[in-house]
Every structure is written in structure tokens, then in C-alpha cells.
Motif scaffolding. Structure first.
Motif, PDB file in Angstrom:
ATOM      1  N   THR A   1      36.967  40.325  43.102  1.00 31.60           N
ATOM      2  CA  THR A   1      38.395  41.161  42.688  1.00 31.60           C
ATOM      3  C   THR A   1      38.333  42.162  43.314  1.00 31.60           C
ATOM      4  O   THR A   1      39.238  42.979  43.174  1.00 31.60           O
ATOM      5  CB  THR A   1      37.514  42.034  41.170  1.00 31.60           C
ATOM      6  OG1 THR A   1      35.983  42.298  41.880  1.00 31.60           O
ATOM      7  CG2 THR A   1      36.684  40.739  40.642  1.00 31.60           C
ATOM      8  N   GLU A   2      37.415  42.793  44.049  1.00 34.85           N
ATOM      9  CA  GLU A   2      37.554  43.304  45.460  1.00 34.85           C
ATOM     10  C   GLU A   2      39.160  43.307  45.941  1.00 34.85           C
ATOM     11  O   GLU A   2      39.931  43.836  46.321  1.00 34.85           O
ATOM     12  CB  GLU A   2      36.534  43.917  46.479  1.00 34.85           C
ATOM     13  CG  GLU A   2      36.872  44.708  47.370  1.00 34.85           C
ATOM     14  CD  GLU A   2      37.309  46.286  46.992  1.00 34.85           C
ATOM     15  OE1 GLU A   2      37.548  46.710  47.361  1.00 34.85           O
ATOM     16  OE2 GLU A   2      36.749  46.294  45.897  1.00 34.85           O
ATOM     17  N   MET A   3      38.821  41.967  46.512  1.00 38.64           N
ATOM     18  CA  MET A   3      40.112  41.142  47.137  1.00 38.64           C
ATOM     19  C   MET A   3      41.138  41.276  46.473  1.00 38.64           C
ATOM     20  O   MET A   3      42.375  41.512  46.999  1.00 38.64           O
ATOM     21  CB  MET A   3      40.148  39.788  47.800  1.00 38.64           C
ATOM     22  CG  MET A   3      39.290  39.902  49.147  1.00 38.64           C
ATOM     23  SD  MET A   3      38.930  38.330  49.151  1.00 38.64           S
ATOM     24  CE  MET A   3      37.099  37.924  50.828  1.00 38.64           C
ATOM     25  N   ILE A   4      41.392  41.228  44.791  1.00 40.02           N
ATOM     26  CA  ILE A   4      42.552  40.242  44.634  1.00 40.02           C
ATOM     27  C   ILE A   4      42.886  42.200  44.037  1.00 40.02           C
ATOM     28  O   ILE A   4      43.951  41.871  44.696  1.00 40.02           O
ATOM     29  CB  ILE A   4      41.598  40.495  43.058  1.00 40.02           C
ATOM     30  CG1 ILE A   4      41.423  38.260  42.866  1.00 40.02           C
ATOM     31  CG2 ILE A   4      42.963  40.044  41.679  1.00 40.02           C
ATOM     32  CD1 ILE A   4      40.866  38.164  42.012  1.00 40.02           C
ATOM     33  N   ARG A   5      42.054  43.365  43.857  1.00 35.69           N
ATOM     34  CA  ARG A   5      42.411  45.080  43.790  1.00 35.69           C
ATOM     35  C   ARG A   5      43.429  45.242  44.869  1.00 35.69           C
ATOM     36  O   ARG A   5      44.397  45.372  44.984  1.00 35.69           O
ATOM     37  CB  ARG A   5      41.502  45.756  43.545  1.00 35.69           C
ATOM     38  CG  ARG A   5      42.169  47.148  43.059  1.00 35.69           C
ATOM     39  CD  ARG A   5      40.699  47.816  42.932  1.00 35.69           C
ATOM     40  NE  ARG A   5      39.998  48.396  43.985  1.00 35.69           N
ATOM     41  CZ  ARG A   5      38.702  47.923  44.261  1.00 35.69           C
ATOM     42  NH1 ARG A   5      38.562  47.135  42.355  1.00 35.69           N
ATOM     43  NH2 ARG A   5      37.616  47.665  44.598  1.00 35.69           N
ATOM     44  N   GLU A   6      42.911  44.832  46.445  1.00 34.29           N
ATOM     45  CA  GLU A   6      43.791  44.902  47.327  1.00 34.29           C
ATOM     46  C   GLU A   6      44.842  44.326  47.626  1.00 34.29           C
ATOM     47  O   GLU A   6      45.774  44.887  47.464  1.00 34.29           O
ATOM     48  CB  GLU A   6      43.416  45.162  48.711  1.00 34.29           C
ATOM     49  CG  GLU A   6      41.748  45.644  48.361  1.00 34.29           C
ATOM     50  CD  GLU A   6      40.629  45.508  49.721  1.00 34.29           C
ATOM     51  OE1 GLU A   6      40.845  44.822  50.103  1.00 34.29           O
ATOM     52  OE2 GLU A   6      39.930  46.265  49.758  1.00 34.29           O
ATOM     53  N   VAL A   7      45.267  42.656  47.191  1.00 30.80           N
ATOM     54  CA  VAL A   7      46.134  42.097  47.195  1.00 30.80           C
ATOM     55  C   VAL A   7      47.074  42.124  46.102  1.00 30.80           C
ATOM     56  O   VAL A   7      48.336  41.765  45.959  1.00 30.80           O
ATOM     57  CB  VAL A   7      45.335  40.570  48.075  1.00 30.80           C
ATOM     58  CG1 VAL A   7      44.883  41.222  49.366  1.00 30.80           C
ATOM     59  CG2 VAL A   7      44.907  39.880  47.384  1.00 30.80           C
ATOM     60  N   LEU A   8      46.451  42.411  44.614  1.00 35.24           N
ATOM     61  CA  LEU A   8      47.856  41.396  43.983  1.00 35.24           C
ATOM     62  C   LEU A   8      48.837  42.657  43.921  1.00 35.24           C
ATOM     63  O   LEU A   8      49.886  42.176  43.244  1.00 35.24           O
ATOM     64  CB  LEU A   8      46.474  41.981  42.726  1.00 35.24           C
ATOM     65  CG  LEU A   8      47.495  41.130  41.275  1.00 35.24           C
ATOM     66  CD1 LEU A   8      47.256  39.912  41.795  1.00 35.24           C
ATOM     67  CD2 LEU A   8      46.218  41.784  39.848  1.00 35.24           C
ATOM     68  N   PRO A   9      49.055  44.379  44.372  1.00 38.89           N
ATOM     69  CA  PRO A   9      49.870  44.514  43.817  1.00 38.89           C
ATOM     70  C   PRO A   9      51.975  44.276  45.142  1.00 38.89           C
ATOM     71  O   PRO A   9      52.864  43.920  44.946  1.00 38.89           O
ATOM     72  CB  PRO A   9      49.830  45.868  44.241  1.00 38.89           C
ATOM     73  CG  PRO A   9      48.734  46.250  44.275  1.00 38.89           C
ATOM     74  CD  PRO A   9      47.930  44.997  44.628  1.00 38.89           C
ATOM     75  N   CYS A  10      50.973  42.734  46.318  1.00 40.72           N
ATOM     76  CA  CYS A  10      51.649  42.367  47.244  1.00 40.72           C
ATOM     77  C   CYS A  10      51.943  41.262  46.717  1.00 40.72           C
ATOM     78  O   CYS A  10      52.496  39.890  47.686  1.00 40.72           O
ATOM     79  CB  CYS A  10      51.382  42.116  48.575  1.00 40.72           C
ATOM     80  SG  CYS A  10      51.555  44.672  49.167  1.00 40.72           S
ATOM     81  N   LEU A  11      51.036  40.370  45.667  1.00 41.23           N
ATOM     82  CA  LEU A  11      51.563  39.270  45.170  1.00 41.23           C
ATOM     83  C   LEU A  11      52.787  39.077  44.227  1.00 41.23           C
ATOM     84  O   LEU A  11      52.754  37.478  43.711  1.00 41.23           O
ATOM     85  CB  LEU A  11      50.633  38.694  45.042  1.00 41.23           C
ATOM     86  CG  LEU A  11      49.012  38.571  45.997  1.00 41.23           C
ATOM     87  CD1 LEU A  11      47.676  37.695  45.219  1.00 41.23           C
ATOM     88  CD2 LEU A  11      49.342  37.893  47.084  1.00 41.23           C
ATOM     89  N   ALA A  12      53.563  39.627  44.263  1.00 37.17           N
ATOM     90  CA  ALA A  12      54.823  39.435  43.272  1.00 37.17           C
ATOM     91  C   ALA A  12      55.656  38.318  43.492  1.00 37.17           C
ATOM     92  O   ALA A  12      55.396  37.392  44.529  1.00 37.17           O
ATOM     93  CB  ALA A  12      56.017  41.185  43.473  1.00 37.17           C
ATOM     94  N   ALA A  13      56.000  37.357  43.081  1.00 36.66           N
ATOM     95  CA  ALA A  13      56.967  36.434  42.990  1.00 36.66           C
ATOM     96  C   ALA A  13      58.039  36.821  44.307  1.00 36.66           C
ATOM     97  O   ALA A  13      58.213  37.217  44.222  1.00 36.66           O
ATOM     98  CB  ALA A  13      57.848  36.351  41.660  1.00 36.66           C
ATOM     99  N   GLU A  14      58.431  35.531  44.295  1.00 35.60           N
ATOM    100  CA  GLU A  14      59.487  35.385  45.917  1.00 35.60           C
ATOM    101  C   GLU A  14      60.577  36.374  46.082  1.00 35.60           C
ATOM    102  O   GLU A  14      60.956  36.886  46.980  1.00 35.60           O
ATOM    103  CB  GLU A  14      59.535  33.759  45.963  1.00 35.60           C
ATOM    104  CG  GLU A  14      60.010  33.489  47.422  1.00 35.60           C
ATOM    105  CD  GLU A  14      58.649  33.187  48.678  1.00 35.60           C
ATOM    106  OE1 GLU A  14      59.158  33.526  49.699  1.00 35.60           O
ATOM    107  OE2 GLU A  14      57.883  33.310  47.890  1.00 35.60           O
ATOM    108  N   ALA A  15      61.086  36.285  44.492  1.00 32.93           N
ATOM    109  CA  ALA A  15      62.107  36.905  44.739  1.00 32.93           C
ATOM    110  C   ALA A  15      61.677  38.410  44.960  1.00 32.93           C
ATOM    111  O   ALA A  15      62.607  39.509  45.018  1.00 32.93           O
ATOM    112  CB  ALA A  15      62.999  36.488  43.293  1.00 32.93           C
ATOM    113  N   GLU A  16      60.863  39.074  44.164  1.00 34.33           N
ATOM    114  CA  GLU A  16      60.218  40.265  44.290  1.00 34.33           C
ATOM    115  C   GLU A  16      59.325  40.793  45.362  1.00 34.33           C
ATOM    116  O   GLU A  16      58.854  41.720  45.336  1.00 34.33           O
ATOM    117  CB  GLU A  16      59.847  40.681  42.790  1.00 34.33           C
ATOM    118  CG  GLU A  16      60.639  40.262  41.537  1.00 34.33           C
ATOM    119  CD  GLU A  16      59.943  40.294  40.604  1.00 34.33           C
ATOM    120  OE1 GLU A  16      59.063  40.835  40.862  1.00 34.33           O
ATOM    121  OE2 GLU A  16      60.287  40.136  39.150  1.00 34.33           O
TER     122      GLU A  16
END
Length: 125
Positions: free
Chosen positions: A59-74
Motif C-alpha cells: 500500500t505504501e508503494m501504491i500510495r506513492e505511484v497511484l497519482p501517476c498511473l493515470a490512463a494513457e491519454a491523461e
């Protein structure tokens, strides 16, 4: 939608959704009465969280990277994404994911070949 609705639509227990909020990977709005309120994008977010957890990320890794894992167009500018605290751990997880993909693809091919062979046997009998 309320937490029960989100739970029903994602198959994730309300208790787990509250935990995701607690660790900072799910961010509901609050209605005037204090109830959690989720928009439609929360469904995809919860499913993505589940997939990342199943892939082995913490969950720590997810919290860090999730904001930057948007859809390809975004996709955000990588320079605006924070460097994860455990970059080496994230790299190890990527190697592990790629290894599992290779195994799954190999097994998929083997099962397809098996079924094709049986289809050919059935066609000749």
C-alpha cells in the motif's frame, strides 16, 4: 455513491475500502452528514488498487505511484511525479510482474494448443 454501493460494484468489502482511505490510497468526499461519498471514478480506482496489490505492490508503494498511473491519454509529466521512497523495491516488483506475465502467456499458448489438438481429434471422429 455510498460506501456500500462502491463495495457492491467492486466486490471489495466496506472495511477494506475504509482501510484504503486510512492509508491514503482512496479519497472519498464527505457529505454534509459525514458519510463517505464516491464518484464513478472510484470504481476504477478501487479495481486498480486491487490489481496492484495482487501484483505484489505494498500500500505504501501504491500510495506513492497511484497519482501517476493515470490512463494513457491523461498521463502526467513524469517530472511532476514524486520519486518513490523504495525505487528499488518498485523495480523488483516490475520484474516480478513481467515474469508472471511471461508464465501466463506461456501457459495460455500451451492451453490453446491443447484445446486445438483436442478440437482436431474431435473433428476426425
Amino acid at each position: 455513491m455510498k460506501i456500500g454501493d462502491l463495495a457492491a460494484r467492486t466486490g471489495v468489502a466496506p472495511r477494506l475500502l475504509r482501510y484504503y482511505e486510512q492509508v491514503g490510497i482512496l479519497h472519498p468526499n464527505r457529505s454534509s452528514n459525514g458519510y463517505r461519498a464516491y464518484g464513478e471514478p472510484a470504481i476504477d480506482r478501487v479495481l486498480q488498487i486491487r490489481e496492484l496489490l495482487e501484483a505484489g505492490l505494498t500500500t505504501e508503494m501504491i500510495r506513492e505511484v497511484l497519482p501517476c498511473l493515470a490512463a494513457e491519454a491523461e498521463r502526467p509529466d513524469p517530472r511532476q511525479c514524486p520519486v518513490p521512497k523504495d525505487l528499488d523495491g518498485l523495480r523488483r516488483q516490475l520484474v516480478s510482474i513481467e515474469r508472471r506475465i511471461d508464465v501466463l502467456e506461456r501457459n495460455r499458448r500451451a492451453i490453446k494448443d491443447y484445446l486445438r489438438a483436442w478440437a482436431e481429434v474431435g473433428a476426425t471422429t
